[in-house]
Scaffold this motif. Structure first.
Motif, PDB file in Angstrom:
ATOM      1  N   UNK A   1       0.822  -1.210   0.000  1.00 59.76           N
ATOM      2  CA  UNK A   1       0.000   0.000   0.000  1.00 59.76           C
ATOM      3  C   UNK A   1       0.861   1.268   0.000  1.00 59.76           C
ATOM      4  N   UNK A   2       1.872   1.303   0.863  1.00 59.58           N
ATOM      5  CA  UNK A   2       2.742   2.488   0.949  1.00 59.58           C
ATOM      6  C   UNK A   2       3.513   2.684  -0.350  1.00 59.58           C
ATOM      7  N   UNK A   3       4.047   1.599  -0.911  1.00 56.25           N
ATOM      8  CA  UNK A   3       4.808   1.691  -2.158  1.00 56.25           C
ATOM      9  C   UNK A   3       3.930   2.219  -3.284  1.00 56.25           C
ATOM     10  N   UNK A   4       2.705   1.715  -3.370  1.00 52.27           N
ATOM     11  CA  UNK A   4       1.783   2.169  -4.413  1.00 52.27           C
ATOM     12  C   UNK A   4       1.435   3.645  -4.226  1.00 52.27           C
ATOM     13  N   UNK A   5       1.194   4.035  -2.994  1.00 46.58           N
ATOM     14  CA  UNK A   5       0.844   5.427  -2.711  1.00 46.58           C
ATOM     15  C   UNK A   5       1.996   6.371  -3.075  1.00 46.58           C
ATOM     16  N   UNK A   6       3.216   6.003  -2.683  1.00 48.86           N
ATOM     17  CA  UNK A   6       4.378   6.848  -2.985  1.00 48.86           C
ATOM     18  C   UNK A   6       4.616   6.934  -4.486  1.00 48.86           C
ATOM     19  N   UNK A   7       4.404   5.815  -5.188  1.00 53.61           N
ATOM     20  CA  UNK A   7       4.583   5.827  -6.638  1.00 53.61           C
ATOM     21  C   UNK A   7       3.644   6.830  -7.294  1.00 53.61           C
ATOM     22  N   UNK A   8       2.375   6.769  -6.942  1.00 54.84           N
ATOM     23  CA  UNK A   8       1.393   7.681  -7.541  1.00 54.84           C
ATOM     24  C   UNK A   8       1.659   9.124  -7.108  1.00 54.84           C
ATOM     25  N   UNK A   9       2.117   9.290  -5.879  1.00 51.29           N
ATOM     26  CA  UNK A   9       2.357  10.627  -5.338  1.00 51.29           C
ATOM     27  C   UNK A   9       3.463  11.365  -6.086  1.00 51.29           C
ATOM     28  N   UNK A  10       4.513  10.639  -6.508  1.00 51.25           N
ATOM     29  CA  UNK A  10       5.672  11.312  -7.125  1.00 51.25           C
ATOM     30  C   UNK A  10       5.531  11.462  -8.633  1.00 51.25           C
ATOM     31  N   UNK A  11       4.440  10.963  -9.218  1.00 52.42           N
ATOM     32  CA  UNK A  11       4.254  11.157 -10.654  1.00 52.42           C
ATOM     33  C   UNK A  11       4.117  12.639 -10.974  1.00 52.42           C
ATOM     34  N   UNK A  12       4.736  13.123 -12.055  1.00 47.16           N
ATOM     35  CA  UNK A  12       4.643  14.544 -12.417  1.00 47.16           C
ATOM     36  C   UNK A  12       3.192  14.999 -12.591  1.00 47.16           C
ATOM     37  N   UNK A  13       2.901  16.192 -12.135  1.00 47.05           N
ATOM     38  CA  UNK A  13       1.513  16.699 -12.151  1.00 47.05           C
ATOM     39  C   UNK A  13       1.006  16.965 -13.557  1.00 47.05           C
ATOM     40  N   UNK A  14       1.908  17.184 -14.530  1.00 45.86           N
ATOM     41  CA  UNK A  14       1.449  17.548 -15.875  1.00 45.86           C
ATOM     42  C   UNK A  14       1.126  16.345 -16.744  1.00 45.86           C
TER      43      UNK A  14
END
Length: 406
Positions: free
Chosen positions: A322-335
């Protein structure tokens, strides 16, 4: 097991699956999750000796058909429009997830580095079947569905390659083969090149050759048969050559489903082939999720002397995933396409269910691997948690985020 027994079991499983699907549709629940629950009930109260979900059954019977149908029906234009988001999630994102899962498993459990990375590779691929069915039912934005489906399609291949790379070191450790750091790097890169590069090349060659061949045929029955041969033949060919059958089928299916459909098949043939593979995928998914539920038999481990250890590893694995998935999505570029809305980020995170491929990979582990039972229990726990907790809560979440709908 005789042919008669196999046919009886198949008919019985289909009857159970159809009954569950009819009931879940009345209850407005994703049928895949209902099948898992019923399968789990069967494992608890019925002798499930002949119902085991073996790795060969998943990898050589279900997986080629599901991968081919997914890539055949995938819109290449939609993939092209969202390619960067899908690529970041499925390739560097999956590798980052694997590291983020493996590190806490190594330092907070008795697992070795090899075992930790092996479990991380097993738990990395996502299985969005239940999610996408719910998305279509609730008319969720098509772009979000494309991102989640495209990520799953390609991260299956990447996870399969990563699993094979780590398995090389596992087998070396089991057989007490000492490798220097340079030998480990060289062997890992060689396996990566052979599995990924070889699988992609086989898929490209077969996809274009079959597309050119189909151009001279205009018979829906023959062309359906050709697609069946493609789905299983390409997979078996790549596996025989020790290459990634998953990547080979995905690439061949994408080429035949885009170039082949547009330039080699009539409109009537395309409709017939689409209908055929829709039915195959539906039946395969119904049987597969029912067998996944049967395979999640908790009684198998309850009497183990190491139950507390298994529970601690499983609990940490669920948290790490869960944490790994959350961090992955969190660091994706906003654009990035699909990343502009915060609600999309959350859905991509919460839709990261694990399923049959993870079970097939863990069941295929060598029997002599000392940590096999712990890895098996942890994988069962993660699959069950993601399907039951994340899967069942998605409908509630989707109803409360209007910006997700078309």
């Amino acid at each position: 097991m005789s042919i008669v027994v196999v046919v009886r079991l198949l008919v019985l499983l289909l009857l159970i699956a159809l009954t569950v699907i009819l009931i879940t549709r009345r209850l407005d629940v994703p049928y895949t999750l209902g099948l898992v629950v019923v399968g789990l009930g069967i494992s608890l109260f019925v002798n499930t000796g002949p119902f085991h979900l073996t790795p060969d059954l998943v990898l050589f019977v279900f997986l080629p058909a599901l991968l081919f149908e997914g890539s055949w029906s995938m819109s290449v234009r939609a993939l092209r429009d969202n390619w960067l988001t899908i690529f970041l999630l499925a390739v560097p994102g999956l590798l980052l997830e694997a590291i983020l899962i493996a590190v806490p498993l190594r330092f907070l459990t008795p697992l070795s580095w090899i075992d930790a990375f092996l479990l991380a590779a097993i738990l990395s691929p996502t299985d969005p079947i239940a999610v996408l069915g719910l998305f279509r039912q609730l008319k969720v934005d098509a772009q979000l569905s494309t991102i989640i489906e495209g990520e799953s399609l390609f991260n299956d291949g990447v996870a399969g390659v990563l699993y094979q790379v780590v398995l090389v070191f596992v087998l070396a450790s089991i057989h007490h083969v000492q490798l220097t750091p340079f030998q480990m790097i060289g062997q890992g890169l060689l396996t990566l090149l052979q599995q990924a590069g070889g699988g992609i090349v086989v898929g490209i060659l077969c996809g274009f050759l079959i597309s050119r061949f189909v151009k001279y045929i205009d018979d829906p029955l023959i062309e359906i048969t050709i697609t069946i041969v493609t789905a299983y033949g390409v997979y078996l060919l790549a596996d025989y050559l020790h290459m990634s059958g998953i990547l080979a089928v995905i690439v061949a299916g994408l080429i035949l489903g885009s170039y082949g459909q547009m330039h080699a098949m009539s409109e009537r043939t395309r409709e017939v082939v689409d209908s055929f593979w829709s039915v195959i995928a539906f039946v395969a998914n119904a049987l597969l999720f029912l067998l996944v539920g049967v395979q999640l038999d908790p009684l198998e481990f309850l009497q183990s002397a190491q139950l507390s250890l298994y529970l601690s590893i499983a609990g940490l694995a669920i948290a790490a995933v869960l944490v790994a998935r959350y961090l992955l999505v969190l660091i994706l570029p906003a654009h990035l396409p699909g990343m502009r809305l915060r609600s999309w980020r959350f859905l991509i995170f919460w839709s990261g269910l694990r399923g049959a491929l993870s079970l097939a990979l863990v069941l295929a582990l060598p029997l002599e691997l000392p940590s096999r039972a712990a890895l098996l229990f942890a994988t069962y726990a993660v699959v069950f948690f993601t399907l039951m907790v994340q899967g069942f809560s998605l409908r509630f979440i989707l109803h409360r985020i209007p910006s997700l709908h078309n």
